[in-house]
Design an enzyme around this catalytic site. Structure first.
Site, short mmCIF file in Angstrom:
data_model
loop_
_atom_site.label_atom_id
_atom_site.label_comp_id
_atom_site.label_asym_id
_atom_site.label_seq_id
_atom_site.Cartn_x
_atom_site.Cartn_y
_atom_site.Cartn_z
CB VAL A 43 -0.96 0.00 1.21
CG1 VAL A 43 -1.76 1.29 1.27
CG2 VAL A 43 -1.88 -1.20 1.16
CE LYS A 96 -10.88 -5.24 6.62
NZ LYS A 96 -10.67 -6.26 5.56
CE LYS A 121 -7.05 -4.03 8.27
NZ LYS A 121 -6.68 -4.71 7.06
CD GLU A 144 -13.87 5.47 3.59
OE1 GLU A 144 -14.56 6.45 3.85
OE2 GLU A 144 -14.31 4.28 3.66
N GLY A 147 -1.98 -16.36 -4.49
CA GLY A 147 -1.66 -15.07 -3.85
C GLY A 147 -2.87 -14.40 -3.22
N1 HSE Z 1 -6.78 -9.50 4.34
C1 HSE Z 1 -7.88 -8.65 3.99
C2 HSE Z 1 -8.79 -9.38 3.04
C3 HSE Z 1 -7.49 -7.36 3.34
O1 HSE Z 1 -8.56 -10.54 2.69
O2 HSE Z 1 -9.77 -8.78 2.64
C4 HSE Z 1 -7.00 -6.35 4.33
O3 HSE Z 1 -7.95 -6.09 5.31
#
Ligand code: HSE
Length: 437
Positions: free
Chosen positions: A19, A209, A109, A133, A191
């Site tokens: 990121v 989340k 998060k 966000e 992946g």
């Molecule tokens: N590991 C998370 C997912 C992405 O598989 O959606 C990052 O929160």
């Protein structure tokens, strides 16, 4: 902190992984557009990483910007972007940045769900923004719509697919009929799943989340510890096939809802696999995509869909926050802070109201159906449908499939316990909650 007209805003980046690299590249490549939108230039003054000497050809910035001195970097920035993740030492760095007057944009998060109030209070104390966000559902704009666009409405429920890894795995299990373990191995090879997939498959990521979504939707502090969490490791090929026969798919859902307990409003937050009818919008969310379904009193039903992970999609959400906090800085103020005025009680799973789909292997003889029905009646659980399948090669047993009407999870789970104890029940083959119907 007042911004001197025309002066650039100094931006520090903590972390330069998938990121962070996208954020750094977009800050540089889109500098003119970002300046026009923010009202001033955003000047990248440093990137804190563990190994500053490591070559990073994909990050088009002056190599001298890389530093191992994160503590020093955060004291010379107006905006700090944190894309490191984890709790410590990041929490300390964010607090230090705020003490020095910096706004903070984070994708973290786990930290917000564990200790958000400490960060919100520090941001308020120091008069700076704290925005995150990107912490929920990657690129999907969901926190700002809840916090700002729906600020005049009354959110009743937020139900989402907020973990792409588990959605990928469940979607593949549905498409191929394969079991959980082999599908996770395939997801790892492609992946889509981490080498250690625990945070995703055990539901920790989705629970963090869910806590953030519930806090914002219900103006109430909800932490990860308040969230009932079940992952997908126990979902079997038999569950997926039971769902298919019921015209449903299995999804890992994060469900945040208002409930009424003893006549008063409360909040229930849970993460677990559930059957979702194929006709529900969330059922069409395939692969590693995310989606969040919101029900508000006046707005009705809303659906937000998109990519929940990945460098560029997450960087899009991060940079949206950066532009927003830069605008506030230029205008001389801060955006909305924490809103926890409602302070509703957070209740445990037993108070949640849901439906169960139960598959039982039972003895195929007179009176068994009546015994099973009596257990439901004793627990005040009403049956919506019941069907029976008999294997012509097996003269002794039958598969009973019962779908209930809505009842509290406490009553439903007690019913299943009592069913399992009946002599006539050989096996409780599958139990899944049904949501969205
Ligand atoms: N590991 C998370 C997912 C992405 O598989 O959606 C990052 O929160």
């Amino acid at each position: 902190m007042a911004h001197e007209a025309g002066a650039p805003l100094r931006v520090a980046l903590l972390g330069c992984g998938v990121v962070g690299s996208s954020v750094a590249r977009m800050l540089v490549e889109q500098a003119d557009d970002l300046a026009a939108r923010a009202g001033t230039r955003l000047e990248l003054v440093g990137i804190a990483v563990r190994r500053p000497q490591r070559p990073r050809p994909d990050v088009p910035v002056d190599p001298a910007l890389f530093t191992a001195d994160a503590e020093g970097l955060v004291t010379r920035a107006d905006i700090v972007i944190e894309v490191v993740g984890g709790i410590d030492p990041v929490r300390g760095l964010i607090l230090r940045a705020m003490e020095h007057g910096a706004a903070v944009v984070s994708a973290n998060k786990a930290l917000v769900a564990e200790d958000g109030p400490t960060l919100f209070e520090a941001a308020a104390r120091h008069g700076v923004d704290f925005s995150y966000e990107a912490a929920v559902a990657g690129a999907i704009p969901i926190l700002r719509p809840i916090q700002e666009s729906l600020a005049g409405d009354h959110v009743r429920k937020v139900m989402g697919i907020v973990n792409g890894t588990t959605n990928f795995v469940l979607d593949k299990m549905d498409a191929t009929g394969a079991g959980f373990s082999e599908t996770v191995e395939e997801a790892q090879a492609l992946g889509y799943a981490e080498a250690d997939p625990t945070a995703d498959v055990e539901g920790f990521d989705a629970a963090a989340k869910a806590a953030i979504l519930a806090s914002m939707a219900f103006h109430t502090r909800v932490s990860a510890a308040d969230v009932h969490r079940e992952g997908i490791t126990e979902v079997t090929a038999a569950d997926i096939s039971a769902a298919r026969e019921n015209d449903c798919v299995v999804k890992l859902l994060a469900i945040c809802e208002r409930v009424t307990v003893d006549g008063a409003d409360a909040v229930s937050v849970r993460v677990h696999p559930a059957m979702v009818p194929r006709t529900h919008p969330l059922a069409s969310v395939r692969d590693a995509f995310n989606a969040v379904f919101v029900e508000a009193e006046a707005a009705g039903e809303l659906m937000f869909y998109g990519r929940g992970a990945g460098g560029d999609p997450t960087a899009s959400a991060v940079l949206g926050d950066v532009v927003a906090v830069a605008r506030h800085r230029v205008a001389g103020g801060r955006g909305p802070g924490e809103s926890a005025y409602a302070d509703l009680p957070v209740v445990d799973l037993g108070r949640a109201v849901t439906r169960y789909h139960i598959s039982l292997d039972v003895a195929d003889r007179p009176g068994v159906l009546a015994q099973v029905a009596a257990v439901f009646a004793e627990h005040d659980v009403s049956i919506e449908t019941v069907s029976q399948q008999v294997d012509p090669d097996d003269d002794g047993s039958a598969r009973l499939i019962v779908v209930t009407h809505r009842a509290t999870d406490a009553a439903l789970s007690e019913t299943v316990r009592a069913l399992a104890a009946l002599d006539a029940v050989d096996d409780v083959a599958s139990v899944l909650r049904v949501e969205g119907a």
